[in-house]
Write a protein that holds these residues in place. Structure first.
Motif, PDB file in Angstrom:
ATOM      1  N   ILE A 186       0.979   5.730  -0.382  1.00  0.00           N
ATOM      2  CA  ILE A 186       0.185   6.956  -0.383  1.00  0.00           C
ATOM      3  C   ILE A 186       0.962   8.003  -1.170  1.00  0.00           C
ATOM      4  CG2 ILE A 186      -0.990   8.607   1.119  1.00  0.00           C
ATOM      5  CD1 ILE A 186      -0.641   6.685   3.401  1.00  0.00           C
TER       6      ILE A 186
ATOM      7  N   VAL B 216       0.887  -1.166   0.000  1.00  0.00           N
ATOM      8  CA  VAL B 216       0.000   0.000   0.000  1.00  0.00           C
ATOM      9  C   VAL B 216       0.918   1.206   0.000  1.00  0.00           C
ATOM     10  CG1 VAL B 216      -1.797   1.207   1.276  1.00  0.00           C
ATOM     11  CG2 VAL B 216      -1.598  -1.259   1.469  1.00  0.00           C
TER      12      VAL B 216
ATOM     13  N   ILE C  99       0.525  14.141   7.268  1.00  0.00           N
ATOM     14  CA  ILE C  99       1.913  13.788   6.979  1.00  0.00           C
ATOM     15  C   ILE C  99       2.491  14.974   6.240  1.00  0.00           C
ATOM     16  CG2 ILE C  99       3.443  12.127   5.913  1.00  0.00           C
ATOM     17  CD1 ILE C  99       1.237  10.177   5.741  1.00  0.00           C
TER      18      ILE C  99
ATOM     19  N   ARG D 289       4.166   7.644   1.971  1.00  0.00           N
ATOM     20  CA  ARG D 289       4.382   6.536   2.884  1.00  0.00           C
ATOM     21  C   ARG D 289       4.087   5.242   2.151  1.00  0.00           C
ATOM     22  NH1 ARG D 289       2.858   7.719   8.931  1.00  0.00           N
ATOM     23  NH2 ARG D 289       4.352   9.327   8.448  1.00  0.00           N
ATOM     24  N   TYR D 290       4.778   4.161   2.533  1.00  0.00           N
ATOM     25  CA  TYR D 290       4.508   2.881   1.854  1.00  0.00           C
ATOM     26  C   TYR D 290       4.607   1.777   2.892  1.00  0.00           C
ATOM     27  CZ  TYR D 290       9.531   2.610   2.212  1.00  0.00           C
ATOM     28  OH  TYR D 290      10.814   2.605   2.697  1.00  0.00           O
ATOM     29  N   LEU D 291       3.931   0.636   2.590  1.00  0.00           N
ATOM     30  CA  LEU D 291       3.977  -0.511   3.500  1.00  0.00           C
ATOM     31  C   LEU D 291       3.834  -1.763   2.663  1.00  0.00           C
ATOM     32  CD1 LEU D 291       3.661  -1.643   6.499  1.00  0.00           C
ATOM     33  CD2 LEU D 291       1.234  -1.637   6.042  1.00  0.00           C
TER      34      LEU D 291
ATOM     35  N   LEU E 169      -3.220   0.252  -3.775  1.00  0.00           N
ATOM     36  CA  LEU E 169      -2.912  -1.081  -3.223  1.00  0.00           C
ATOM     37  C   LEU E 169      -2.565  -2.004  -4.377  1.00  0.00           C
ATOM     38  CD1 LEU E 169      -3.331  -3.385  -0.976  1.00  0.00           C
ATOM     39  CD2 LEU E 169      -5.592  -3.588  -1.944  1.00  0.00           C
TER      40      LEU E 169
ATOM     41  N   TYR F 162      -4.455   6.879  -2.194  1.00  0.00           N
ATOM     42  CA  TYR F 162      -4.059   5.531  -1.758  1.00  0.00           C
ATOM     43  C   TYR F 162      -4.005   4.589  -2.948  1.00  0.00           C
ATOM     44  CZ  TYR F 162      -4.519   6.348   3.225  1.00  0.00           C
ATOM     45  OH  TYR F 162      -4.341   6.776   4.502  1.00  0.00           O
TER      46      TYR F 162
ATOM     47  N   LYS G  81      -8.148  10.044  -0.026  1.00  0.00           N
ATOM     48  CA  LYS G  81      -8.778   9.753   1.270  1.00  0.00           C
ATOM     49  C   LYS G  81      -8.193  10.701   2.291  1.00  0.00           C
ATOM     50  CE  LYS G  81      -9.598   5.660   3.161  1.00  0.00           C
ATOM     51  NZ  LYS G  81      -9.626   4.225   3.456  1.00  0.00           N
TER      52      LYS G  81
ATOM     53  N   LEU H  62      -6.424  11.657   5.622  1.00  0.00           N
ATOM     54  CA  LEU H  62      -5.473  10.929   6.466  1.00  0.00           C
ATOM     55  C   LEU H  62      -5.891  11.096   7.914  1.00  0.00           C
ATOM     56  CD1 LEU H  62      -2.167  12.022   4.756  1.00  0.00           C
ATOM     57  CD2 LEU H  62      -3.487   9.959   4.375  1.00  0.00           C
ATOM     58  N   ALA H  63      -5.547  10.102   8.740  1.00  0.00           N
ATOM     59  CA  ALA H  63      -5.933  10.183  10.150  1.00  0.00           C
ATOM     60  C   ALA H  63      -5.128  11.286  10.829  1.00  0.00           C
ATOM     61  CB  ALA H  63      -5.669   8.841  10.832  1.00  0.00           C
ATOM     62  N   TYR H  64      -3.888  11.516  10.377  1.00  0.00           N
ATOM     63  CA  TYR H  64      -3.074  12.607  10.934  1.00  0.00           C
ATOM     64  C   TYR H  64      -2.268  13.174   9.775  1.00  0.00           C
ATOM     65  CZ  TYR H  64       0.028   8.573  10.944  1.00  0.00           C
ATOM     66  OH  TYR H  64       0.715   7.445  10.594  1.00  0.00           O
TER      67      TYR H  64
ATOM     68  N   VAL I 187       3.687  -5.940   2.763  1.00  0.00           N
ATOM     69  CA  VAL I 187       3.390  -6.964   3.767  1.00  0.00           C
ATOM     70  C   VAL I 187       3.404  -8.314   3.079  1.00  0.00           C
ATOM     71  CG1 VAL I 187       1.428  -7.881   5.069  1.00  0.00           C
ATOM     72  CG2 VAL I 187       2.045  -5.495   5.289  1.00  0.00           C
TER      73      VAL I 187
END
Lengths: 80, 115
Positions: B9, B7, B52, B87-89, B62, B60, B46, B48-50, B91
């Motif tokens: 952003i 994922v 960046i 940001r990236y993740l 995926l 976003y 989307k 963001l919750a906080y 998994v």
């Protein structure tokens, strides 16, 4: 000084009723907790967004660790 | 060949073509490195919750793919180099995660057919 037994409550005090907590993951057979849907994870967070302890949610240790990992990943991706 | 899902952003400042082009660039990096892309979803803009670096919304994206472990290193260096990626993740998906993703893709198709 009215004796203890004299005091009568309008409704029965619900202190001693102990609700049997169960692990919702074992019961409903969820195997994987997805970090991508924040609505589901929000059930395990309190208002400040902190992870609820097991004694409140009643989840088993194995799934609590997965919930914690999913929540941390969701926080990293700014989701929850 | 493990199954991964990544994922990332992108900054909302970009225009639409730039966003598509960066997404294509990353998919190109993956396919060039010998990965096989299973599915790709973008959730669009989307909140963001906080914030960046002072931005409160993000684009976003995926991507699910099968790849050898080395390709992850090249993918991540690409992410670090590109400043459009906030940001990236990535998994690694184990058995249950893969089943879950397959089921999710199934009902996503179902929704698309209904819509």
């Amino acid at each position: 000084m009215a004796q203890q037994s004299e005091i009568r409550y309008l409704t029965a005090p619900a202190i001693d009723v102990k609700k049997k907590k169960y692990c919702r993951f074992k019961k409903s057979g969820i195997k994987y907790i997805d970090y991508k849907d924040p609505e589901f994870l929000k059930k395990f967070l309190n208002e400040q967004g902190k992870i609820l302890p097991r004694r409140i949610t009643g989840t088993s240790l194995k799934y609590q660790r997965r919930v914690a990992q999913a929540v941390k990943r969701a926080r990293h991706c700014c989701l929850s | 060949m493990n199954q991964y899902e990544t994922v990332f952003i992108l900054t909302p400042v970009l225009s639409d073509e730039q966003m598509k082009e960066t997404v294509e660039k990353f998919k190109g990096v993956l396919t060039k490195a010998g990965a096989e892309i299973i599915s790709e979803e973008n959730w669009g803009l989307k909140k963001l919750a906080y914030p960046i670096d002072k931005k409160t919304t993000g684009f976003y994206e995926l991507i699910e793919f099968n790849a050898a472990p080395e390709t992850i290193k090249t993918l991540e260096t690409q992410y670090r180099r590109d400043e459009k990626v906030l940001r990236y993740l990535t998994v690694k998906m184990e058995k249950y995660a893969a089943e879950y993703a397959a089921k999710r893709r199934g009902n996503k198709q179902a929704k698309v057919e209904e819509a």
